[in-house]
Design a protein around this motif. Sequence first.
Motif, PDB file in Angstrom:
ATOM      1  N   GLN A  77       0.848  -1.191   0.000  1.00 18.57           N
ATOM      2  CA  GLN A  77       0.000   0.000   0.000  1.00 18.57           C
ATOM      3  C   GLN A  77       0.886   1.244   0.000  1.00 18.57           C
ATOM      4  OE1 GLN A  77      -1.914  -1.172   3.777  1.00 18.57           O
ATOM      5  NE2 GLN A  77      -3.874  -1.104   2.693  1.00 18.57           N
ATOM      6  N   PHE A  78       0.525   2.218  -0.827  1.00 16.37           N
ATOM      7  CA  PHE A  78       1.207   3.505  -0.869  1.00 16.37           C
ATOM      8  C   PHE A  78       0.181   4.574  -0.499  1.00 16.37           C
ATOM      9  CE2 PHE A  78       3.307   0.769  -3.967  1.00 16.37           C
ATOM     10  CZ  PHE A  78       4.640   0.879  -3.598  1.00 16.37           C
ATOM     11  N   HIS A  79       0.399   5.231   0.624  1.00 15.59           N
ATOM     12  CA  HIS A  79      -0.512   6.270   1.103  1.00 15.59           C
ATOM     13  C   HIS A  79       0.211   7.610   1.063  1.00 15.59           C
ATOM     14  CE1 HIS A  79      -3.104   3.250   3.625  1.00 15.59           C
ATOM     15  NE2 HIS A  79      -3.218   3.095   2.318  1.00 15.59           N
ATOM     16  N   ASN A  80      -0.307   8.546   0.292  1.00 13.42           N
ATOM     17  CA  ASN A  80       0.222   9.898   0.261  1.00 13.42           C
ATOM     18  C   ASN A  80      -0.559  10.746   1.263  1.00 13.42           C
ATOM     19  OD1 ASN A  80       2.199   9.521  -1.798  1.00 13.42           O
ATOM     20  ND2 ASN A  80       0.538   9.428  -3.286  1.00 13.42           N
ATOM     21  N   VAL A  81       0.147  11.207   2.288  1.00 13.63           N
ATOM     22  CA  VAL A  81      -0.470  11.837   3.456  1.00 13.63           C
ATOM     23  C   VAL A  81      -0.352  13.356   3.354  1.00 13.63           C
ATOM     24  CG1 VAL A  81      -0.496  11.875   5.989  1.00 13.63           C
ATOM     25  CG2 VAL A  81       0.266   9.806   4.783  1.00 13.63           C
ATOM     26  N   LYS A  82      -1.378  14.043   3.823  1.00 11.89           N
ATOM     27  CA  LYS A  82      -1.281  15.494   3.927  1.00 11.89           C
ATOM     28  C   LYS A  82      -0.095  15.835   4.839  1.00 11.89           C
ATOM     29  CE  LYS A  82      -6.308  16.060   3.504  1.00 11.89           C
ATOM     30  NZ  LYS A  82      -7.551  16.476   4.190  1.00 11.89           N
ATOM     31  N   PRO A  83       0.798  16.725   4.408  1.00 17.43           N
ATOM     32  CA  PRO A  83       2.009  16.981   5.202  1.00 17.43           C
ATOM     33  C   PRO A  83       1.732  17.319   6.660  1.00 17.43           C
ATOM     34  CG  PRO A  83       2.185  18.021   3.059  1.00 17.43           C
ATOM     35  CD  PRO A  83       0.789  17.485   3.147  1.00 17.43           C
TER      36      PRO A  83
ATOM     37  N   ASP B  45       6.234  12.625   2.345  1.00 16.45           N
ATOM     38  CA  ASP B  45       4.963  12.509   3.076  1.00 16.45           C
ATOM     39  C   ASP B  45       4.188  11.280   2.604  1.00 16.45           C
ATOM     40  OD1 ASP B  45       5.415  15.002   4.484  1.00 16.45           O
ATOM     41  OD2 ASP B  45       4.922  15.998   2.605  1.00 16.45           O
ATOM     42  N   GLN B  46       4.890  10.201   2.465  1.00 15.67           N
ATOM     43  CA  GLN B  46       4.288   8.950   1.980  1.00 15.67           C
ATOM     44  C   GLN B  46       4.530   7.836   2.992  1.00 15.67           C
ATOM     45  OE1 GLN B  46       5.966   6.491  -1.385  1.00 15.67           O
ATOM     46  NE2 GLN B  46       4.114   7.235  -2.418  1.00 15.67           N
ATOM     47  N   ALA B  47       3.515   7.005   3.179  1.00 18.51           N
ATOM     48  CA  ALA B  47       3.633   5.797   3.996  1.00 18.51           C
ATOM     49  C   ALA B  47       3.530   4.586   3.082  1.00 18.51           C
ATOM     50  CB  ALA B  47       2.538   5.753   5.061  1.00 18.51           C
ATOM     51  N   VAL B  48       4.309   3.562   3.396  1.00 23.54           N
ATOM     52  CA  VAL B  48       4.305   2.312   2.647  1.00 23.54           C
ATOM     53  C   VAL B  48       4.064   1.178   3.633  1.00 23.54           C
ATOM     54  CG1 VAL B  48       5.605   0.781   1.120  1.00 23.54           C
ATOM     55  CG2 VAL B  48       5.937   3.268   0.971  1.00 23.54           C
ATOM     56  N   HIS B  49       3.065   0.347   3.348  1.00 27.31           N
ATOM     57  CA  HIS B  49       2.749  -0.802   4.196  1.00 27.31           C
ATOM     58  C   HIS B  49       2.819  -2.069   3.354  1.00 27.31           C
ATOM     59  CE1 HIS B  49       1.256   2.223   6.960  1.00 27.31           C
ATOM     60  NE2 HIS B  49       0.333   2.602   6.088  1.00 27.31           N
ATOM     61  N   LEU B  50       3.414  -3.110   3.920  1.00 29.57           N
ATOM     62  CA  LEU B  50       3.516  -4.397   3.224  1.00 29.57           C
ATOM     63  C   LEU B  50       2.890  -5.476   4.104  1.00 29.57           C
ATOM     64  CD1 LEU B  50       4.615  -5.982   0.775  1.00 29.57           C
ATOM     65  CD2 LEU B  50       6.746  -6.305   2.065  1.00 29.57           C
TER      66      LEU B  50
END
Length: 267
Positions: free
Chosen positions: A58-64, A103-108
């Motif tokens: 999963q690639f989540h682009n988060v509000k800064p 400002d990105q989160a990566v979940h595996l």
Amino acid sequence: MSSGTAGWSCFRGLSASNNRNREDSWFKSLFVRKVDPRKDAHSHLLAKKEDNNLYKIQFHNVKPECLEAYNKLCDEVLPSIHAEQNYPCELVGTWNTWYGEQDQAVHLWRYRGGYPALTEVMNKLKNNKDFLEYRKERGKMLLSRRNQLLLEFSFWNEPVPRDGPNIYELRSYQLRPGTMIEWGNYWARAISYRQHNREAVGGFFSQIGDLYMVHHLWAYKDLQSREDTRNAAWQHEGWDEVVYYTVPLIQHMESRIMIPLKASPLQ
């Protein structure tokens, strides 16, 4: 001898030398382990047969302005899903991108049991009040999100928890359609050159989402360790040939340097 004759002789000498180099490289390529792509689906030929694992990235682009709150929310909720014995899934790792897309989160995630396990988890999460509240709060913090379903290459390590501190590099390759088998044939040999510092974490290829996508996950102590380890690979005979033959298979490539969150089993 005239200058024209000398020039022509030089040209013929260079041409013959280049031809010999190409012939030598072609001959050496015969000794790379080959998979016959005509007999089965690529996923069956390249994936591990002893395990029925499916992965979701999963690639989540988060509000800064929300990144800190987002990380806190993930650290609170994701471990509970990972620890739930009735869910056939495991959190492999969770990170923030340090260098690359900001400002990105990566979940595996890993689903032991393949697509049926994924479906079972998704159905159970629909009735999980904590997860539904998490998803609601998460939605307020995101700019965009995307995911992919992956299988792991048979010749790569299976990702297992490791102690830190480490930084992680996710190298993503968009391959030319029709070249996945060729990529797998070369990397089946290449991975042996990249095990000396335990840097190899996992290797995956996409099944749903962006297709002909490969992800290689590496761990290093720091950026200097990454530089030293990657340079050392060139000292192994055969690494240069792997690079020579695989680079033309790539349409696009991207590197992310990532820092694990507190909840990540990969530290």
